[in-house]
Write a protein that holds these residues in place. Structure first.
Motif, PDB file in Angstrom:
ATOM      1  N   GLY A   1       0.796  -1.224   0.000  1.00 30.64           N
ATOM      2  CA  GLY A   1       0.000   0.000   0.000  1.00 30.64           C
ATOM      3  C   GLY A   1       0.825   1.268   0.000  1.00 30.64           C
ATOM      4  O   GLY A   1       0.291   2.364  -0.186  1.00 30.64           O
ATOM      5  N   ILE A   2       2.130   1.144   0.184  1.00 34.09           N
ATOM      6  CA  ILE A   2       2.985   2.332   0.288  1.00 34.09           C
ATOM      7  C   ILE A   2       3.173   3.038  -1.066  1.00 34.09           C
ATOM      8  O   ILE A   2       3.101   4.276  -1.131  1.00 34.09           O
ATOM      9  CB  ILE A   2       4.352   1.973   0.903  1.00 34.09           C
ATOM     10  CG1 ILE A   2       4.165   1.321   2.293  1.00 34.09           C
ATOM     11  CG2 ILE A   2       5.233   3.203   1.016  1.00 34.09           C
ATOM     12  CD1 ILE A   2       3.412   2.169   3.290  1.00 34.09           C
ATOM     13  N   PRO A   3       3.396   2.324  -2.180  1.00 35.26           N
ATOM     14  CA  PRO A   3       3.596   3.022  -3.457  1.00 35.26           C
ATOM     15  C   PRO A   3       2.421   3.908  -3.868  1.00 35.26           C
ATOM     16  O   PRO A   3       2.613   4.899  -4.582  1.00 35.26           O
ATOM     17  CB  PRO A   3       3.804   1.874  -4.457  1.00 35.26           C
ATOM     18  CG  PRO A   3       4.361   0.765  -3.635  1.00 35.26           C
ATOM     19  CD  PRO A   3       3.654   0.870  -2.322  1.00 35.26           C
ATOM     20  N   ARG A   4       1.215   3.581  -3.417  1.00 32.20           N
ATOM     21  CA  ARG A   4       0.049   4.387  -3.781  1.00 32.20           C
ATOM     22  C   ARG A   4       0.210   5.835  -3.323  1.00 32.20           C
ATOM     23  O   ARG A   4      -0.230   6.768  -3.998  1.00 32.20           O
ATOM     24  CB  ARG A   4      -1.216   3.788  -3.186  1.00 32.20           C
ATOM     25  CG  ARG A   4      -2.500   4.465  -3.665  1.00 32.20           C
ATOM     26  CD  ARG A   4      -3.694   4.040  -2.838  1.00 32.20           C
ATOM     27  NE  ARG A   4      -3.849   2.600  -2.797  1.00 32.20           N
ATOM     28  CZ  ARG A   4      -4.589   1.964  -1.900  1.00 32.20           C
ATOM     29  NH1 ARG A   4      -5.220   2.643  -0.948  1.00 32.20           N
ATOM     30  NH2 ARG A   4      -4.687   0.656  -1.925  1.00 32.20           N
ATOM     31  N   PHE A   5       0.864   6.019  -2.169  1.00 25.56           N
ATOM     32  CA  PHE A   5       1.067   7.386  -1.681  1.00 25.56           C
ATOM     33  C   PHE A   5       1.905   8.200  -2.665  1.00 25.56           C
ATOM     34  O   PHE A   5       1.635   9.385  -2.887  1.00 25.56           O
ATOM     35  CB  PHE A   5       1.765   7.367  -0.312  1.00 25.56           C
ATOM     36  CG  PHE A   5       0.882   6.972   0.822  1.00 25.56           C
ATOM     37  CD1 PHE A   5       0.116   7.908   1.487  1.00 25.56           C
ATOM     38  CD2 PHE A   5       0.812   5.640   1.232  1.00 25.56           C
ATOM     39  CE1 PHE A   5      -0.707   7.543   2.546  1.00 25.56           C
ATOM     40  CE2 PHE A   5      -0.004   5.264   2.289  1.00 25.56           C
ATOM     41  CZ  PHE A   5      -0.763   6.217   2.957  1.00 25.56           C
ATOM     42  N   LEU A   6       2.916   7.551  -3.252  1.00 25.36           N
ATOM     43  CA  LEU A   6       3.781   8.260  -4.189  1.00 25.36           C
ATOM     44  C   LEU A   6       3.027   8.580  -5.472  1.00 25.36           C
ATOM     45  O   LEU A   6       3.131   9.691  -6.009  1.00 25.36           O
ATOM     46  CB  LEU A   6       5.022   7.413  -4.495  1.00 25.36           C
ATOM     47  CG  LEU A   6       6.125   8.105  -5.306  1.00 25.36           C
ATOM     48  CD1 LEU A   6       6.612   9.362  -4.610  1.00 25.36           C
ATOM     49  CD2 LEU A   6       7.283   7.151  -5.546  1.00 25.36           C
TER      50      LEU A   6
END
Length: 528
Positions: free
Chosen positions: A424-429
């Motif tokens: 779920g972290i890449p979605r923030f970028l």
């Protein structure tokens, strides 16, 4: 059994553990009972509602919208199918009063309450805050349109009905609104808009293509078009644009004179339906003065820019919290990440940038609140309006740019896990880039800052109010800030002699005003 790393977790049980909400309420809301009432609502919202919203946002992201151009029998239907979770986020927005709170005229702190709630909601909204931004902007716009004395009875009735829908806290009555301006011929430069409006009876029919339209599942929209005269001619440039209201669907839910070309395949904001569409005889009502479309619709996007800042800091805070949580769980070289001085310094420096963004955003929200309170009391406050006019574009560009830089660092802080989609972290970028683009890019908003300075003397008000504030501060601190303020003022005076030089320095000017605003006007807000 091989090692399994525990991932970061969102802590929905411990509301306001860093005292951010408590301290903000002390800063901006008068009255102990009022502060407690707002805090109680935010506590309930955070601990009881947001865990559900988080689940729905994950479902909406996993099942993006789908364009269905034809029925099984070949009828052109142009349906945009969204997941049930997206509809639940819509209903939640109504019942929680995410628009209603800002338009309850008896609530002198409604905007503060509303934007704190939006700040908490955004990371779990699957970007449902985008249609909410345009809807709130539409409500603000309608209020301004209803002040026009020459507005006829039918249009007044139409706008009042729309206003009741978009500010309702009843999910059965609640509408959202679009704001459709972007065309292939121009995004920020709307002066190249090609959409035509042809009069038919007391209404108009619209013809043209809108290249990028969010909130395409809304019930209504405001848009710009050129009125075509009886000879088929239109007035070019900004002066030829007028503001129109469009009700998108008939009573059976079918689009009226609108054809969907396709849904956009975007870098991020995957759950949000964004379409390219044609006006093909869509019925529209001219609701502003002819030729003043840009002036009219500016009331709308001034609100959406503040929303952009608020949702940016919501995303910023969520990723920062996840990175801090992970740093307490992940062990490298025999120590937790947080126990490594360099890692701790990195997170601390990012947290300082978040605090600046939060302060600037909520100072701007407070100005919005004050301006609307003054308006409700029939009081005119030029200084508040000038500051709001100056800081609205600055808050948007400042938070967006700070966030995207911080997001890159925070994704990196997770190591390889930050590069894996299902964490779920890449979605923030991916999502962070949109904050810099929609509602005006950094350069466009920097130029808007210059317009506020040159046309509305906004910097003179900023300087005057800053000097008044410095008189209340510690002498040493005030002296250092006054030097910075005077240096900028001297440079601004020099730059203003040459339009090209002024534009060249526009970004630097905007960020420096933002920094000074934080350091001078927001010093009362303390972080734990």
């Amino acid at each position: 059994m091989s090692f399994i790393q525990e991932g970061p977790r969102i802590d929905y049980e411990n509301f306001d553990k860093d005292k951010l909400i408590t301290n903000t309420l002390k800063w901006l809301v008068s009255g102990k009972d009022t502060r407690q009432d707002i805090k109680n609502d935010l506590l309930r919202f955070y601990t009881e509602v947001l865990p559900l919203a988080h689940k729905w946002s994950e479902q909406a992201e996993a099942h993006p919208p789908r364009h269905i151009p034809y029925s099984p029998w070949g009828e052109k239907i142009d349906e945009i199918e969204t997941h049930e979770a997206w509809k639940k986020l819509d209903a939640l927005s109504a019942t929680e009063g995410l628009i209603h709170l800002g338009h309850h005229e008896q609530n002198e702190h409604g905007r503060i309450h509303q934007f704190l709630k939006l700040f908490l909601f955004h990371p779990d909204s699957a970007f449902y805050t985008c249609p909410l931004a345009m809807t709130d902007g539409a409500a603000k716009l309608i209020k301004e349109l209803l002040k026009m004395k020459h507005l006829d009875t039918d249009k007044r009735t139409l706008l009042n009905k729309a206003y009741k829908h978009i500010t309702s806290n009843d999910p059965e009555q609640f509408w959202t609104s679009g704001q459709w301006m972007t065309e292939k011929s121009g995004g920020s430069d709307v002066g190249h808009t090609e959409t035509r409006a042809i009069k038919e009876g007391n209404s108009y029919k619209l013809y043209g293509t809108k290249w990028f339209t969010s909130a395409t599942t809304s019930q209504m929209t405001f848009t710009l078009a050129r009125i075509q005269d009886e000879f088929g001619e239109t007035i070019p440039g900004n002066k030829g644009l007028s503001l129109f209201y469009v009700k998108l669907r008939d009573d059976d839910g079918h689009l009226q004179g609108i054809r969907v070309r396709r849904l956009k395949d975007k870098l991020g904001t995957k759950a949000l339906p964004t379409a390219e569409l044609d006006f093909d005889g869509a019925k529209a009502e001219l609701v502003g003065e002819q030729g003043l479309g840009i002036k009219n619709i500016s009331h709308l996007f001034n609100i959406t820019r503040i929303y952009n800042a608020c949702t940016t800091i919501g995303s910023f805070k969520r990723l920062l919290d996840l990175a801090k949580d992970y740093s307490n769980k992940r062990v490298a070289f025999q120590k937790r990440l947080i126990d490594h001085p360099l890692h701790k310094r990195t997170l601390n420096e990012i947290e300082i940038e978040f605090e600046k963004c939060f302060k600037l955003t909520f100072y701007t929200v407070a100005l919005l609140q004050q301006s609307e309170n003054n308006e409700a009391a029939d009081e005119e406050d030029h200084d508040t309006m000038a500051l709001l006019r100056l800081l609205t574009p600055i808050a948007k560009l400042y938070t967006a740019k700070k966030n995207i830089n911080a997001t890159t660092e925070l994704v990196e802080s997770f190591g390889g896990a930050g590069y894996i989609e299902d964490t779920g972290i890449p979605r923030f970028l991916r999502d962070s880039q949109v904050f810099c683009i929609w509602e005006g890019t950094t350069n466009i908003l920097s130029l808007d800052c210059i317009r506020a300075i040159q046309k509305e003397n906004a910097y003179e008000v900023f300087y005057k109010k800053a000097c008044e504030k410095l008189e209340e501060m510690d002498e040493d601190k005030a002296s250092e800030l006054k030097q910075r303020l005077d240096k900028l003022s001297t440079q601004l005076k020099s730059w203003s002699k040459d339009p090209d030089l002024m534009q060249y320095h526009a970004r630097d000017l905007s960020f420096r005003i933002g920094d000074l605003c934080v350091d001078i006007f927001c010093s009362e807000l303390e972080f734990s």
